[in-house]
Structures are given as C-alpha cells and as structure tokens.
Design an enzyme around this catalytic site. Sequence first.
Site, mmCIF file in Angstrom:
data_model
loop_
_atom_site.group_PDB
_atom_site.id
_atom_site.type_symbol
_atom_site.label_atom_id
_atom_site.label_comp_id
_atom_site.label_asym_id
_atom_site.label_seq_id
_atom_site.Cartn_x
_atom_site.Cartn_y
_atom_site.Cartn_z
ATOM 1 N N ASP A 106 1.080 -1.299 -0.048
ATOM 2 C CA ASP A 106 0.016 -0.069 0.001
ATOM 3 C C ASP A 106 0.992 1.280 0.142
ATOM 4 O O ASP A 106 2.166 1.182 0.413
ATOM 5 C CB ASP A 106 -0.988 0.038 1.340
ATOM 6 C CG ASP A 106 -0.114 -0.076 2.631
ATOM 7 O OD1 ASP A 106 0.811 -0.556 2.550
ATOM 8 O OD2 ASP A 106 -0.550 0.823 3.545
ATOM 9 N N GLU A 201 0.107 -1.311 5.568
ATOM 10 C CA GLU A 201 1.166 -1.078 6.476
ATOM 11 C C GLU A 201 1.068 0.704 6.937
ATOM 12 O O GLU A 201 1.384 0.979 8.214
ATOM 13 C CB GLU A 201 2.649 -1.116 6.087
ATOM 14 C CG GLU A 201 3.788 -0.973 6.769
ATOM 15 C CD GLU A 201 4.221 0.506 6.951
ATOM 16 O OE1 GLU A 201 5.135 0.584 7.913
ATOM 17 O OE2 GLU A 201 3.923 1.492 6.202
HETATM 18 ZN ZN LIG Z 1 6.790 2.162 4.054
#
Ligand SMILES: [Zn+2]
Length: 438
Positions: A106, A201
Amino acid sequence: MKVITAVVCTLVLSLSLFAQVKPPTESAMDRFLRYVKIDTQSAEDQNTVPSTKKQFDLANLLAKELKDLGVENVRVSEFAIVYGMVPGNLADNSKVPTIGFIGHMDTSPAVSGANVKVNIVKNYQGGDIVLPADKMQVITVAQNPDLKNLIGDDIITADGTTLLGSDDKSGCAEIMTMIDILGNNPQIKHGNIAIAFTPDEEVGGGIDKFDIEHWGAKFAYTVDGEQLGDISNETFSARTATVTFHGKSTHPGTAKGILINSMYAAGDFLARFPTEIPNRPETTEGRENYIHPYVGTLDIETSVVKILLRDFDINGFVTLEQRVKDLVAETQKKYPSVKIDYESKLGYLNMKEVLKDYPQLTDYAVEAAKRAGITPEIRPIRGGTDGSNLTARGLPTPNLFTGGHNFHGKLEFNSRKGLEKSTATLVNLVQIFAEKAK
Ligand SMILES: [Zn+2]
C-alpha cells in the site's frame, strides 16, 4: 604496501564474483515501474483488512509473478497478504535459519497514488529536479543532500501530482528481483527464504493479520527503509494517551447555572502544550522523545484529546505520562466542574528490546550492504514499522533500506542504482546467512 595488496585483492575478488553473477531476467527498475502504476492507496479508519480492495490488484499480480519465478506455496490470504517460500539450495537447508523478507504494497493515504506518471531523469548531472506537471514541486539539493551521491544515476520521480509509491513498491521490486537473481544463479547458496507482501502498512492493522507461524521464517527483514545504507534495529516505543473532558449539555435558552462546556477545559489543556511541553515533534529529532496531541473532538458534553507519547526508552513513558497528567491537574484546578479522565494504551515497543539478543541480524545486514559497495548506517526510526509488531510477536524483524527518499509526498524519489544496490544487498544477505551457518 600490504594494505594496497589487500585492497587490490578484495577488488579483484569482488569483481570476479560480480562477473559470475548472471543478471536478473527483469531489472528491479522495470518491475518497480510496473508496480507504481497500480493504485494501492490504503485508507484510515476502515474496519476491514485490506482497508481498500484495490490492494488486491497488486497482491494478485505479485502472487502470479512469484509463481512464475518458481516460488513455492504462493497464496494470497483473505486479507490480501501474499505469502511464498523460495526453497534453499543447500545440501541441508535445515542448517540455515529461514529468513523472511517483507515489502508492503500500500501507499500512504496522505497523497494520491492513482495514475502515477513516472518521470525519469536519465544520467543525472546534479542540481535541483523540477517535477514536470507541477513546477512548484522541486526536489532540491539543499533538502536532499543524498542527490550528490546520485550523479550519473537515473533518478525516478513522479510528475508532481501524486506520490511515486517508492514506499514501498521499491521494497517489493527489490525482493522480487532478488528471487529472480537467485533463480538465475544456482551457484549462490542460500537457505529457505520466506517472502511476504503486506497491505495496510501505512494505516496499521494489516500486520495484525500476518500468519507468522504458517510463514515459517525464524528471522525477517522489512525492506521499507530510505536511503542506501540505512539499517534500523530500533524504533520508538509508543503509547497513546486519551484525555476526556466531561461537561453537561442542555438547551442554551435555559442553560443558566446548568450548562458546563467541556470545550473550554479542552482548549485550556491544549493551550498549555507549546509553553509547558518542550519536546514536541516539531522541536525534536534523533533520539529525543516527544509528546504530541494529534487529534481531538470538541463538544459541550464530551471533548476528547488524543496524545502520542514516543520514547526510545520504554522507561521514559513514566516521565512523559507524568507531564501530561500534570497538565490535566492544572486544567482540572481551573475547571473544577469539568470531570477529566486520563487513560493510556501501549501501541508498540522499541524492537531493540528484542533485537539486542540477535545482534547477528544487524551485523549480517551491515556486511551485506558493505559487499554491495554501500556504507551502512544504523539509524533509529522515529516511528514504528511492521517489524515492530512482528518483533513484539516473536519474529525478530529489523528494517533495511530501499534507496527511496521523501516518503509520503510528491517529492518522493528513488534511482536505478538505489534499486539495484538494495537488491544486491538482499542477495548478499541470504548468502551470508548460509556462509555463517557452516
Ligand atoms: Zn513504508
């Protein structure tokens, strides 16, 4: 003379080793350019993992590419986590610990990652880089001293309207290219290598769904750092404090002597920070701790202020919490009719608390970077990583550089050599684990 001989020998040795390594089927840069075109922006405050369905687009592509490279046990979980295993090529793979590598798919919710148009400055000759679609976006040498090390390199940026997605598609491309190089070079000996690409993340939460046991790594590395050489085995420890101000709401027309407006107490509390809390994010760097009110809601009846407490030293929380409690007490004295509650929750722990027992993870990474011609630097992270979570859950996981810069913004960049040298470091690292196990 002796020194010179040694230098020459090392040079010849590394050149001959280099000459023996067959290049990957596809370069890290070509992979990277393909991945950044896929929008994988994650979103805050979603109840699902992944927070955005589109992260499956890259997950499915990476899974297919892993299979094409001969990686075993490839699967995409319901949470869009991609898992796989590169089997070792040793006589007895059980003698070498299974090492894991993790990249996150992401990109930050802070800036759009849709329709990324890449700008490549070929054979960079120094100077500021003006991004083509927005001349206000300039990557300056003054703010990016590392540019001086990139003369002659091909620098990759976005066009100035989006982020690039180097964070962390660089890590994904480098891990993938490492597998490619290992496949083309059976003479490079290594143990089993666990591979994972993770969602969310940037917003947290994705890693909670990570199946450590099934994955099978004994140690792991997130490949999610910045400039070449940056290795991190230390992060902040994190607590979040919540201060709640309880007032009393009633119709303002008949409120005399009844209404208690909690917003005034919350405002008074916040106003104390700039003068009474010297360590705030905007005033600190390096290993300094901070206290940071970052979000709040105001209402007559209930107002809430949330505060990040960050310290490398886990014991530092006692002092930080006391500071906030002192401010609460001062405000409470001024607004006795408003009831003020304080509570705090542990977020993540400095991974050093665990990693200090596994110094080889850092030492081998340092050695791997040196063999790739990079000067390593151990840099504490003023934040957390997915590795903080995994380390706390029993999988020691430091963080490695990717060659990227200026994460989460339109000035993000990486370079061809940044990608290639980071990839070379990963190849060296799996070799070193095999060498050391002998
Ligand atoms: Zn990162």
